[in-house]
Design a protein around this motif. Structure first.
Motif, short mmCIF file in Angstrom:
data_model
loop_
_atom_site.label_atom_id
_atom_site.label_comp_id
_atom_site.label_asym_id
_atom_site.label_seq_id
_atom_site.Cartn_x
_atom_site.Cartn_y
_atom_site.Cartn_z
N ALA A 122 52.80 2.04 -8.09
CA ALA A 122 52.38 0.64 -8.26
C ALA A 122 50.95 0.57 -8.77
N LEU A 123 50.08 1.44 -8.27
CA LEU A 123 48.70 1.46 -8.76
C LEU A 123 48.65 1.78 -10.26
N VAL A 124 49.53 2.68 -10.69
CA VAL A 124 49.57 3.03 -12.11
C VAL A 124 50.07 1.85 -12.95
N PHE A 125 51.19 1.24 -12.54
CA PHE A 125 51.77 0.13 -13.30
C PHE A 125 50.84 -1.08 -13.30
N GLU A 126 50.34 -1.45 -12.11
CA GLU A 126 49.45 -2.61 -12.00
C GLU A 126 48.14 -2.35 -12.73
N GLY A 127 47.67 -1.10 -12.67
CA GLY A 127 46.43 -0.76 -13.35
C GLY A 127 46.56 -0.90 -14.86
N GLY A 128 47.72 -0.54 -15.41
CA GLY A 128 47.94 -0.70 -16.84
C GLY A 128 47.93 -2.16 -17.25
N SER A 129 48.60 -3.01 -16.48
CA SER A 129 48.61 -4.44 -16.76
C SER A 129 47.21 -5.04 -16.61
N TRP A 130 46.49 -4.62 -15.57
CA TRP A 130 45.13 -5.11 -15.34
C TRP A 130 44.22 -4.70 -16.50
N GLY A 131 44.41 -3.50 -17.03
CA GLY A 131 43.59 -3.04 -18.15
C GLY A 131 43.76 -3.93 -19.38
N VAL A 132 45.01 -4.33 -19.67
CA VAL A 132 45.25 -5.23 -20.80
C VAL A 132 44.58 -6.58 -20.56
N ALA A 133 44.73 -7.11 -19.34
CA ALA A 133 44.18 -8.42 -19.02
C ALA A 133 42.65 -8.43 -19.10
N ILE A 134 42.01 -7.40 -18.54
CA ILE A 134 40.54 -7.37 -18.53
C ILE A 134 40.00 -7.16 -19.94
N GLN A 135 40.70 -6.39 -20.76
CA GLN A 135 40.25 -6.18 -22.14
C GLN A 135 40.29 -7.48 -22.93
N PHE A 137 40.25 -10.52 -21.66
CA PHE A 137 39.31 -11.48 -21.09
C PHE A 137 37.88 -11.18 -21.52
N ARG A 138 37.53 -9.90 -21.58
CA ARG A 138 36.20 -9.52 -22.04
C ARG A 138 35.95 -9.92 -23.48
N TYR A 146 31.78 -13.27 -15.28
CA TYR A 146 33.22 -13.44 -15.14
C TYR A 146 33.58 -14.79 -14.52
N PHE A 147 32.92 -15.17 -13.43
CA PHE A 147 33.25 -16.44 -12.79
C PHE A 147 32.83 -17.62 -13.66
N GLU A 148 31.71 -17.49 -14.36
CA GLU A 148 31.29 -18.54 -15.28
C GLU A 148 32.32 -18.70 -16.40
N ALA A 149 32.80 -17.57 -16.92
CA ALA A 149 33.80 -17.62 -17.99
C ALA A 149 35.10 -18.25 -17.51
N VAL A 150 35.49 -17.97 -16.26
CA VAL A 150 36.71 -18.57 -15.72
C VAL A 150 36.53 -20.08 -15.58
N PHE A 159 42.90 -16.09 -17.31
CA PHE A 159 42.30 -15.77 -16.02
C PHE A 159 43.33 -15.71 -14.90
N MET A 160 44.46 -16.38 -15.05
CA MET A 160 45.49 -16.30 -14.01
C MET A 160 46.07 -14.90 -13.91
N VAL A 161 46.44 -14.33 -15.05
CA VAL A 161 47.00 -12.98 -15.04
C VAL A 161 45.96 -11.99 -14.55
N LEU A 162 44.70 -12.17 -14.97
CA LEU A 162 43.65 -11.27 -14.52
C LEU A 162 43.49 -11.32 -13.00
N PHE A 163 43.47 -12.52 -12.43
CA PHE A 163 43.33 -12.65 -10.98
C PHE A 163 44.57 -12.16 -10.25
N GLU A 164 45.76 -12.41 -10.82
CA GLU A 164 46.99 -11.90 -10.21
C GLU A 164 46.97 -10.38 -10.14
N ASP A 165 46.61 -9.75 -11.27
CA ASP A 165 46.60 -8.29 -11.30
C ASP A 165 45.52 -7.71 -10.39
N THR A 166 44.37 -8.38 -10.33
CA THR A 166 43.31 -7.92 -9.43
C THR A 166 43.77 -8.02 -7.97
N ALA A 167 44.40 -9.16 -7.64
CA ALA A 167 44.92 -9.32 -6.28
C ALA A 167 46.01 -8.29 -5.99
#
Length: 315
Positions: A122-135, A137-138, A146-150, A159-167
């Motif tokens: 799960a860490l591998v799969f979620e980490g891959g998705s989080w990597g796409v989202a953070i890239q 968003f940046r 980050y919070f100002e941008a949100v 930002f929803m997908v980014l926060f979901e993946d972070t959570a």
């Protein structure tokens, strides 16, 4: 561009959560872990969220019609708000229920090694998705925090997908700690406590996202840079003495309605004013294609002040 990037982020999250949910549900059936059950439910809710976000993106992209002359952009904001409700009601609610139930009536886990393998995947799969989202968003947040941008973002999918993946990554960590502590100390109720922690995490994320989604649904103004640019274009046009005020509101991430009060030179004819208005509209839409409607109202500075005084003073 924003829509394509948003879809790429959501599809990446959907694919990752499908893989994660399957492995977590298998592990839950094999081990009976409360924390793993909460994580499986968390991933299932995330899948539903991504489906709703994709549905909202598709609905928002429909062209204007007789019933919706300004388009359907706010459908994305509506479905984004529904997503936050699902995170709170299903993700947080069910996780809290599972955790409390297992604290009251703890049941020892069987085959705990399965949990570690699945959570590692799960860490591998979620980490891959989080990597796409953070890239992604940046690439749109620029120099802002980050919070100002949100807070200033008009695209909730980013930002929803980014926060979901972070959570999700934090939730997997909580589950790992709870399962390990439960096994090491021989206290199965710690597995339930981890489930409660995951529920509280999801509840906190849901409330934050709900606040941001509500602001977009009600209507937020365009960025200050866009407002300043439109005013500058209007003031630079010959025959315009000043622009007295600008009102903007987002109908979608790339859809803005703007209305500007403009003081024209008194000696201009009606035909001259019409030509100036047409020129301003062309220049604004060239500089800002996201402006779907621009209203230009001839209004003197004195008339604007009287209108403001009436609004402040009330009826």
């Amino acid at each position: 561009m924003a829509t394509r990037a948003s879809k790429r982020v959501v599809y990446a999250a959907l694919f990752g959560n499908l893989l994660v949910a399957l492995t977590k549900f298998v592990a839950t059936g094999l081990t009976g872990s409360s924390a793993m059950a909460s994580e499986a439910i968390h991933s299932l809710v995330d899948i539903g969220n991504e489906v709703l976000l994709l549905y909202g993106l598709r609905r928002a992209a429909r062209p204007p019609d007789d019933l919706h002359p300004l388009g359907h952009g706010r459908e994305l904001y509506f479905w984004s708000f529904i997503v936050t409700i699902l995170i709170f009601a299903l993700g947080a609610g069910v996780s809290l229920y599972q955790g409390i139930r297992h604290i009251i009536a703890p049941v020892p886990m069987s085959n705990p090694i399965v949990n570690y393998v699945v959570l590692g995947l799960a860490l591998v799969f979620e980490g891959g998705s989080w990597g796409v989202a953070i890239q992604e968003f940046r690439s749109v947040k620029g120099k802002r925090g980050y919070f100002e941008a949100v807070r200033e973002s008009k695209d909730p999918t980013m930002f929803m997908v980014l926060f979901e993946d972070t959570a999700a990554l934090i939730g997997v960590t909580i589950a790992l700690v709870g399962i390990a502590a439960s096994q090491a100390l021989g206290r199965p109720e710690l597995d339930g406590a981890a489930s409660v922690g995951i529920g509280l995490l999801l509840g906190t994320v849901a409330m934050f996202l709900a606040r941001e989604s509500k602001g977009l649904l009600i209507g937020e103004p365009a960025a200050s840079e866009v407002v300043a640019s439109i005013c500058a274009i209007a003031r630079a046009q010959p025959g315009v003495e000043r622009s007295n005020g600008l009102f903007t509101v987002h109908l979608g991430p790339d859809q803005i309605v703007a209305a500007i009060a403009t003081d024209f030179t008194d000696t201009l004819s009606a035909a001259d004013v019409e030509a100036i208005v047409a020129t301003i509209e062309d220049r604004v839409r060239t500089a800002h294609p996201e402006i779907v409607l621009l209203l230009i109202k001839p209004q003197s500075a004195a008339a604007l002040e009287r209108a403001r005084a009436r609004r402040v003073g009330g009826p």
